[in-house]
Design a protein around this motif. Structure first.
Motif, PDB file in Angstrom:
ATOM      1  N   TYR A 233      12.190  25.677  -9.123  1.00  0.00           N
ATOM      2  CA  TYR A 233      12.745  24.750 -10.106  1.00  0.00           C
ATOM      3  C   TYR A 233      12.844  23.312  -9.598  1.00  0.00           C
ATOM      4  CZ  TYR A 233      14.100  29.298 -11.915  1.00  0.00           C
ATOM      5  OH  TYR A 233      14.072  30.598 -12.358  1.00  0.00           O
ATOM      6  N   ARG A 234      12.549  23.094  -8.330  1.00  0.00           N
ATOM      7  CA  ARG A 234      12.642  21.756  -7.759  1.00  0.00           C
ATOM      8  C   ARG A 234      11.364  21.426  -6.987  1.00  0.00           C
ATOM      9  NH1 ARG A 234      16.339  18.857 -10.400  1.00  0.00           N
ATOM     10  NH2 ARG A 234      18.369  19.903 -10.498  1.00  0.00           N
TER      11      ARG A 234
ATOM     12  N   ASN B 106       8.135  19.998 -14.527  1.00  0.00           N
ATOM     13  CA  ASN B 106       6.724  19.650 -14.352  1.00  0.00           C
ATOM     14  C   ASN B 106       5.855  20.911 -14.299  1.00  0.00           C
ATOM     15  OD1 ASN B 106       4.611  17.820 -14.121  1.00  0.00           O
ATOM     16  ND2 ASN B 106       4.708  17.765 -11.887  1.00  0.00           N
ATOM     17  N   LYS B 107       6.299  21.952 -15.001  1.00  0.00           N
ATOM     18  CA  LYS B 107       5.579  23.223 -15.047  1.00  0.00           C
ATOM     19  C   LYS B 107       5.747  23.832 -16.431  1.00  0.00           C
ATOM     20  CE  LYS B 107       6.635  24.214 -10.192  1.00  0.00           C
ATOM     21  NZ  LYS B 107       7.391  25.078  -9.269  1.00  0.00           N
TER      22      LYS B 107
ATOM     23  N   ILE C 258      15.969  27.605  -1.439  1.00  0.00           N
ATOM     24  CA  ILE C 258      16.457  26.215  -1.431  1.00  0.00           C
ATOM     25  C   ILE C 258      15.359  25.311  -0.909  1.00  0.00           C
ATOM     26  CG2 ILE C 258      18.169  24.607  -0.526  1.00  0.00           C
ATOM     27  CD1 ILE C 258      20.103  26.957  -0.260  1.00  0.00           C
ATOM     28  N   LEU C 259      15.086  25.425   0.372  1.00  0.00           N
ATOM     29  CA  LEU C 259      14.037  24.620   0.993  1.00  0.00           C
ATOM     30  C   LEU C 259      12.657  25.192   0.662  1.00  0.00           C
ATOM     31  CD1 LEU C 259      13.728  22.172   2.888  1.00  0.00           C
ATOM     32  CD2 LEU C 259      13.708  23.776   4.800  1.00  0.00           C
TER      33      LEU C 259
ATOM     34  N   GLN D 106      21.393  17.098  -2.459  1.00  0.00           N
ATOM     35  CA  GLN D 106      20.617  16.302  -3.408  1.00  0.00           C
ATOM     36  C   GLN D 106      20.511  17.004  -4.762  1.00  0.00           C
ATOM     37  OE1 GLN D 106      17.007  15.495  -1.156  1.00  0.00           O
ATOM     38  NE2 GLN D 106      18.216  14.453   0.419  1.00  0.00           N
ATOM     39  N   GLN D 107      20.420  18.326  -4.754  1.00  0.00           N
ATOM     40  CA  GLN D 107      20.401  19.076  -6.015  1.00  0.00           C
ATOM     41  C   GLN D 107      21.735  18.946  -6.730  1.00  0.00           C
ATOM     42  OE1 GLN D 107      17.206  22.629  -4.890  1.00  0.00           O
ATOM     43  NE2 GLN D 107      19.348  23.102  -5.075  1.00  0.00           N
TER      44      GLN D 107
END
Length: 294
Positions: free
Chosen positions: A115-116, A227-228, A109-110, A170-171
């Motif tokens: 993916y984020r 962005n990948k 997550i953090l 936020q996700q």
């Protein structure tokens, strides 16, 4: 322990490794060159803005962002407006999120969320709590009383849980905004496919075939939303699993390589070093070894 210009450091004396470090910065001199550390880093940007280069991507950042980087994850900050903030750095021997995943739930997550973007937006509600925790950590670093490490770890856990909850919220909001679009469904299918098959399927075309979409279309969607490239995502996922195995188990590198779909241990070692900047053995030697049962 040193205390110089708002810098507080604990060293693991037997090994000489950084155990825990808390420091406030008022310029970008700490982060304006490529960083690859054998410890976790949290960098809270309080003022300023710029560009974050991390792994295979670039992201804009501004004040109020909490940046999170895992072990040996490459990153570099290019300031566009002067930055100020605070950073927490800790070695897995001090506190390992891999072994304590059920307690803090921040791995994936953090940290190590391929993916984020590697940051979370700190809102005004949580800003006060996080600042209070930083001050409590600072006070404890000045206090060499009994159970200092245990108290610091308690504060660190709350800090990690708070920021992980923020990123999860936020996700979820982003998912709600996107859920009616066709592309996010494909992206979720791609994430599910990578999680299910990254040990056996290593090429972008494999996933295009699984999702019944042209490789060109999938590449465009992946680049736009993550962005990948797909190859980047696959490589990052393999490296995360390899790092987990190197730290949590005493399996031979050859066995880890085979489990990840590499029959040639030396090819796997070259792949790992290309992506992690260190060999699998050096990673194990510098990060440490903490079996899950430990």
């Amino acid at each position: 322990m040193s205390n110089t210009q708002n810098t507080f450091t604990l060293i693991d004396e037997p090994k000489g490794n950084l155990a825990f470090k808390l420091f406030w910065f008022d310029d970008n001199s700490h982060f304006d060159h490529l960083q690859r550390h054998n410890y976790f880093s949290l960098i809270w940007i309080k003022e300023g803005s710029g560009i974050l280069k991390s792994d295979f991507s670039e992201y804009s950042f501004e004040a109020g962002r909490m940046l999170a980087f895992s072990l040996y994850q490459p990153f570099m900050l290019l300031a566009q407006q002067p930055i100020k903030g605070v950073a927490i750095q800790f070695h897995p021997d001090f506190f390992c999120i891999l072994k304590h995943h059920k307690e803090v739930s921040c791995s994936g997550i953090l940290f190590d969320n391929i993916y984020r973007p590697p940051y979370v937006m700190v809102d005004t509600i949580n800003e006060s709590l996080l600042n209070l925790l930083l001050e409590q950590m600072k006070a404890e670093m000045l206090n060499k009383a009994l159970a200092q490490y245990e108290i610091l770890i308690s504060y660190l856990k709350i800090f990690l849980i708070t920021t992980s909850r923020l990123k999860t919220e936020q996700q979820d909001i982003l998912y709600e905004l996107d859920k009616d679009a066709k592309e996010p469904y494909i992206l979720q299918d791609l994430k599910d496919a990578i999680e299910a098959h990254f040990k056996t399927k290593h090429s972008a075309s494999d996933y295009a075939d699984l999702l019944n979409i042209s490789a060109k279309s999938l590449a465009r969607i992946t680049k736009t939303h993550f962005n990948k490239t797909i190859s980047n995502l696959i490589a990052e996922r393999i490296i995360i699993e390899a790092k987990r195995e190197l730290y949590l188990t005493n399996k031979p590198i050859k066995e880890i390589a085979y489990a990840l779909g590499y029959e040639d241990e030396y090819y796997f070692s070259r792949f790992f070093k290309t992506n992690a900047d260190v060999s699998p053995q050096l990673y194990r030697d510098t990060v440490g070894y903490g079996r899950a049962s430990a």
